[in-house]
Structure formats: C-alpha cells, structure tokens
Design an enzyme around this catalytic site. Structure first.
Site, mmCIF file in Angstrom:
data_model
loop_
_atom_site.group_PDB
_atom_site.id
_atom_site.type_symbol
_atom_site.label_atom_id
_atom_site.label_comp_id
_atom_site.label_asym_id
_atom_site.label_seq_id
_atom_site.Cartn_x
_atom_site.Cartn_y
_atom_site.Cartn_z
ATOM 1 N N THR A 192 0.828 -1.215 0.000
ATOM 2 C CA THR A 192 0.000 0.000 0.000
ATOM 3 C C THR A 192 0.857 1.257 0.000
ATOM 4 O O THR A 192 0.394 2.313 -0.426
ATOM 5 C CB THR A 192 -0.972 0.021 1.189
ATOM 6 N N LEU A 230 -3.550 4.872 -0.915
ATOM 7 C CA LEU A 230 -4.835 4.195 -1.052
ATOM 8 C C LEU A 230 -4.769 2.801 -0.421
ATOM 9 O O LEU A 230 -4.932 1.787 -1.106
ATOM 10 C CB LEU A 230 -5.224 4.107 -2.525
ATOM 11 N N HIS A 231 -4.548 2.756 0.886
ATOM 12 C CA HIS A 231 -4.398 1.471 1.576
ATOM 13 C C HIS A 231 -5.571 0.534 1.285
ATOM 14 O O HIS A 231 -5.395 -0.578 0.780
ATOM 15 C CB HIS A 231 -4.315 1.691 3.090
ATOM 16 N N ASP A 232 -6.765 0.969 1.661
ATOM 17 C CA ASP A 232 -7.920 0.069 1.680
ATOM 18 C C ASP A 232 -8.506 -0.208 0.301
ATOM 19 O O ASP A 232 -9.309 -1.126 0.138
ATOM 20 C CB ASP A 232 -8.999 0.640 2.597
#
Length: 302
Positions: A192, A230-232
């Site tokens: 991520t 934009l981890h998720d």
C-alpha cells in the site's frame, strides 16, 4: 460476478474502497459490516451507511459490529481522518442500520451461502472476523477468498515501528484470523506504500461531475496531506484486476502480547512446508493502473 461482503471502519481510504466496490458491476455487494477502528464503532457504522446512500445503494445492509478489541480494552482509534472519520464532508444523521451484529451477519451469510461463493474483504481491525471464527470455528474457510488490508512485513509499521494500524488495533484478532486456514490474500503496508495518490490525480477526481467524485475529492484533499496512500482500495481493486498486483507465498503470525512488538506481523516467506497454512501477500502494484481503475469506477457512480 463476485459476491462480496466488506468489513470496514470508515475512514477516508475505506470510503474510496466502498465507492470502488459500489461502482463495479463485476461485484455483487451483499452486505457491509463495520467495526471500531479509525473512529469508534457508532461513527464508523454511520459513515458506512452515509457512503452507501451517497453511492446510490440505500438498499445495501450495513451492520454495526465490534465496539472494542477481543482483549476488552478500549478501542484504539485515531484522528487521521478527522473527528467524524470522513473529514467533515458528509454531515448529518445517517439512516437506520440493521439490528443484527456484524459478526453474526458474517456467520449467517457464510453459513447460508454455498462454501466458496463469498469473497470477504476486511479493511479495518479484524475483530468481527475473529468473533465469527470463535462463534463457528472454521467459518472463515467457507469464504472463497479473504482479502485483508493489514500488517507490515518487510517495512516499518505506521503506528509503532513494529505495527500497522489494523493489526495493532486488535492484534489478538489478527493472529486468530491469520491462523484460520482461510484463503487469505494480504495487502500489507509493503504494497500500500506503493499505492500513491498524486495531487493532480486527486484534482482529477474533483473534476468529475457526480456527487461521489466531488465527495471523494473533498475527503482526499484533507487526508492526502497526512497519508497520500490508497491502503484500503487495494484488496477491492485486486478482486477486479488481480494482474495489478504481484504476490508471494508466506506464513504470518501476529504478536498479540502487550509490549514493544504488539501487532508485529512475524513473516516467513516461501514456507518450505506446503501442508502448513500459508497466505498470499501482495508485494507490488501497478500504481498507474490502480489509479485509472479507481477513477473509472468512481466516474460511474451518482
């Protein structure tokens, strides 16, 4: 078409992940379950409801779940996403939520559906999933795939030097889920950190004529100043375009003991024993392709 349940703690990057899922006809969203994480449980559940209503999905069930980690200690929340978790972009009172607890909803859906027919996506602390596994041992193995944003394998954590936030928020739950034997695809900070939003890309979302694009841009302008990643989004994007990500087999155990290494993801890459429980950890991402996918799906929302 993939049938999907998303467990989350919105959170601005959760919001982008939910928008991506809601805007993808390739995904049949079955339900949203929420947990304490980025903000307390009542706030994250309300945020999920507001986001789904904005995205044109008032029909989609949202189930509030765990209010604190398995240890019973107070929830470990943060303020990266603002007091309300969404940067103040969606004020007002959310519509009513489902009465069924999030963990019970997970158990019900996984028991009622044929084994291997539901994709679980977990982008917050893993308390609801761990509760489901404790209630019905083996229930997570009934999913087709369990995609998790969490952990830091070869890179430092983002809450402590050892731990990423989702694993640190409930390390006992994270360890239980990692050992569940489910078909886990893990999206740790290692990958991520490569999913970077540029200021120009954020402004492009603001040029979209729809309300979701405008809301996304307003949230991201605040969030990106602290964490332009934009981890998720990554686990949802991988369901849509798996070729965007490179993966490596590994085994992961999570240190749940209080102390300096609480939440640490102890990882063995390329485990020699093929019979042992292993997971697939993402190690690389085509960032340009990821950003293009998010923008495409965001543009198709209301």
């Amino acid at each position: 078409m993939s049938t999907v349940i998303i467990d989350c703690d919105p959170g601005i990057d959760d919001a982008l992940a939910l928008f991506l899922a809601a805007g993808s006809v390739e995904l049949d969203l079955l339900a949203i379950t929420t947990t304490a994480g980025n903000r307390p449980a009542a706030i994250t559940a309300g945020n999920a409801r507001k986001l789904m209503d904005l995205a044109g999905r008032p029909d989609l069930a949202v189930h509030a779940g765990a209010e604190h980690p398995l240890s019973g200690q107070p929830a470990r929340c943060n303020l990266v996403h603002g007091e309300d978790g969404l940067g103040g972009v969606l004020p007002g009172t959310p519509a009513a939520l489902e009465s069924e607890h999030g963990a019970l909803a997970l158990v019900r859906h996984l028991q009622q559906a044929p084994a291997g027919s539901i994709d679980l996506v977990a982008i917050g602390p893993l308390t609801n999933l761990a509760l489901a596994e404790l209630l019905v041992p083996g229930i997570l193995r009934r999913s087709r795939r369990l995609s998790i944003m969490g952990g830091a394998l070869r890179v430092p954590g983002n809450i402590t030097p050892a731990a990423e936030f989702n694993f640190y928020a409930d390390p006992l739950a994270a360890d239980l889920v990692m050992r569940s034997g489910a078909a886990i695809h893990l999206y740790p900070l290692d990958v991520t950190h490569q999913a970077v939003m540029s200021p120009a890309w954020i402004e492009t979302t603001g040029c979209l004529a729809n309300r979701c694009g405008q809301a996304a841009a307003a949230m991201l302008r605040q969030y990106a100043a602290m964490d332009p990643l934009l981890h998720d989004v990554c686990p949802v994007a991988a369901l849509l375009q798996p070729a965007l990500f490179g993966e490596q087999l590994c085994r992961v155990e999570v240190d749940w003991r209080p102390g300096l290494t609480e939440g640490y993801a102890l990882t063995q890459f390329d485990p020699p024993d093929a019979s042992a429980s292993f997971i697939r950890a993402a190690t690389s991402v085509d960032n340009d392709g990821l950003l293009a996918l998010v923008l495409e799906k965001l543009s198709g929302l209301p």
